[in-house]
Design a protein around this motif. Sequence first.
Motif, PDB file in Angstrom:
ATOM      1  N   MET A   1       7.787   9.343 -19.018  1.00  0.00           N
ATOM      2  CA  MET A   1       6.619   8.487 -19.067  1.00  0.00           C
ATOM      3  C   MET A   1       6.055   8.348 -17.661  1.00  0.00           C
ATOM      4  O   MET A   1       6.781   8.104 -16.713  1.00  0.00           O
ATOM      5  CB  MET A   1       7.019   7.113 -19.620  1.00  0.00           C
ATOM      6  N   TYR A   2       4.743   8.516 -17.555  1.00  0.00           N
ATOM      7  CA  TYR A   2       4.101   8.336 -16.273  1.00  0.00           C
ATOM      8  C   TYR A   2       2.754   7.659 -16.476  1.00  0.00           C
ATOM      9  O   TYR A   2       2.250   7.562 -17.589  1.00  0.00           O
ATOM     10  CB  TYR A   2       3.935   9.662 -15.525  1.00  0.00           C
ATOM     11  N   ALA A   3       2.195   7.174 -15.362  1.00  0.00           N
ATOM     12  CA  ALA A   3       0.898   6.515 -15.404  1.00  0.00           C
ATOM     13  C   ALA A   3       0.106   6.910 -14.166  1.00  0.00           C
ATOM     14  O   ALA A   3       0.678   7.162 -13.107  1.00  0.00           O
ATOM     15  CB  ALA A   3       1.056   5.002 -15.450  1.00  0.00           C
ATOM     16  N   ILE A   4      -1.205   6.969 -14.322  1.00  0.00           N
ATOM     17  CA  ILE A   4      -2.100   7.147 -13.185  1.00  0.00           C
ATOM     18  C   ILE A   4      -2.610   5.756 -12.832  1.00  0.00           C
ATOM     19  O   ILE A   4      -3.245   5.092 -13.651  1.00  0.00           O
ATOM     20  CB  ILE A   4      -3.283   8.086 -13.527  1.00  0.00           C
ATOM     21  N   VAL A   5      -2.302   5.319 -11.609  1.00  0.00           N
ATOM     22  CA  VAL A   5      -2.628   3.959 -11.192  1.00  0.00           C
ATOM     23  C   VAL A   5      -3.481   4.018  -9.927  1.00  0.00           C
ATOM     24  O   VAL A   5      -3.311   4.904  -9.093  1.00  0.00           O
ATOM     25  CB  VAL A   5      -1.334   3.135 -10.969  1.00  0.00           C
ATOM     26  N   GLU A   6      -4.415   3.087  -9.837  1.00  0.00           N
ATOM     27  CA  GLU A   6      -5.258   2.996  -8.650  1.00  0.00           C
ATOM     28  C   GLU A   6      -4.720   1.906  -7.739  1.00  0.00           C
ATOM     29  O   GLU A   6      -4.594   0.750  -8.136  1.00  0.00           O
ATOM     30  CB  GLU A   6      -6.707   2.681  -9.037  1.00  0.00           C
ATOM     31  N   ILE A   7      -4.377   2.300  -6.501  1.00  0.00           N
ATOM     32  CA  ILE A   7      -3.825   1.377  -5.519  1.00  0.00           C
ATOM     33  C   ILE A   7      -4.707   1.453  -4.285  1.00  0.00           C
ATOM     34  O   ILE A   7      -4.745   2.479  -3.611  1.00  0.00           O
ATOM     35  CB  ILE A   7      -2.373   1.730  -5.162  1.00  0.00           C
ATOM     36  N   GLN A   8      -5.426   0.400  -4.008  1.00  0.00           N
ATOM     37  CA  GLN A   8      -6.301   0.282  -2.848  1.00  0.00           C
ATOM     38  C   GLN A   8      -7.261   1.465  -2.721  1.00  0.00           C
ATOM     39  O   GLN A   8      -7.389   2.071  -1.663  1.00  0.00           O
ATOM     40  CB  GLN A   8      -5.485   0.101  -1.575  1.00  0.00           C
ATOM     41  N   GLY A   9      -7.907   1.816  -3.810  1.00  0.00           N
ATOM     42  CA  GLY A   9      -8.930   2.838  -3.781  1.00  0.00           C
ATOM     43  C   GLY A   9      -8.444   4.262  -3.954  1.00  0.00           C
ATOM     44  O   GLY A   9      -9.247   5.179  -4.024  1.00  0.00           O
ATOM     45  N   GLN A  10      -7.128   4.495  -4.012  1.00  0.00           N
ATOM     46  CA  GLN A  10      -6.583   5.833  -4.216  1.00  0.00           C
ATOM     47  C   GLN A  10      -5.816   5.870  -5.525  1.00  0.00           C
ATOM     48  O   GLN A  10      -5.237   4.869  -5.957  1.00  0.00           O
ATOM     49  CB  GLN A  10      -5.635   6.217  -3.083  1.00  0.00           C
TER      50      GLN A  10
END
Length: 105
Positions: A1-10
């Motif tokens: 299981m994985y996720a694409i996450v936005e952290i401080q604009g990246q």
Amino acid sequence: MYAIVEIQGQQFKAEQGKKLFVHHIKDVEAGKTVEFDKVLLVDADGAVTVGAPTVEGAKVVCEVVNPLVKGDKVIVFKMKRRKDSRKRNGHREQFTQVEVKSVIA
């Protein structure tokens, strides 16, 4: 299981146990947990959920490994030909190292 996450604009691909270098996060200490709730995509064993713009109820829980890591030195060199004009400058980026503990979807 994985996720694409936005952290401080990246955007980062977050899997359990993976270590990430993100832009410096102020006011965090080593060993503390940080939650990121801007999850853009979740893949749970082939079942892909895409958010519009984010997936509701999904979050990524991370533990801060090192609150301040300096990146490699970057040299910025500007020059104009035949003008005897040169400028040399440089900097080092500051990062925070986090380890993904869990992906909640």
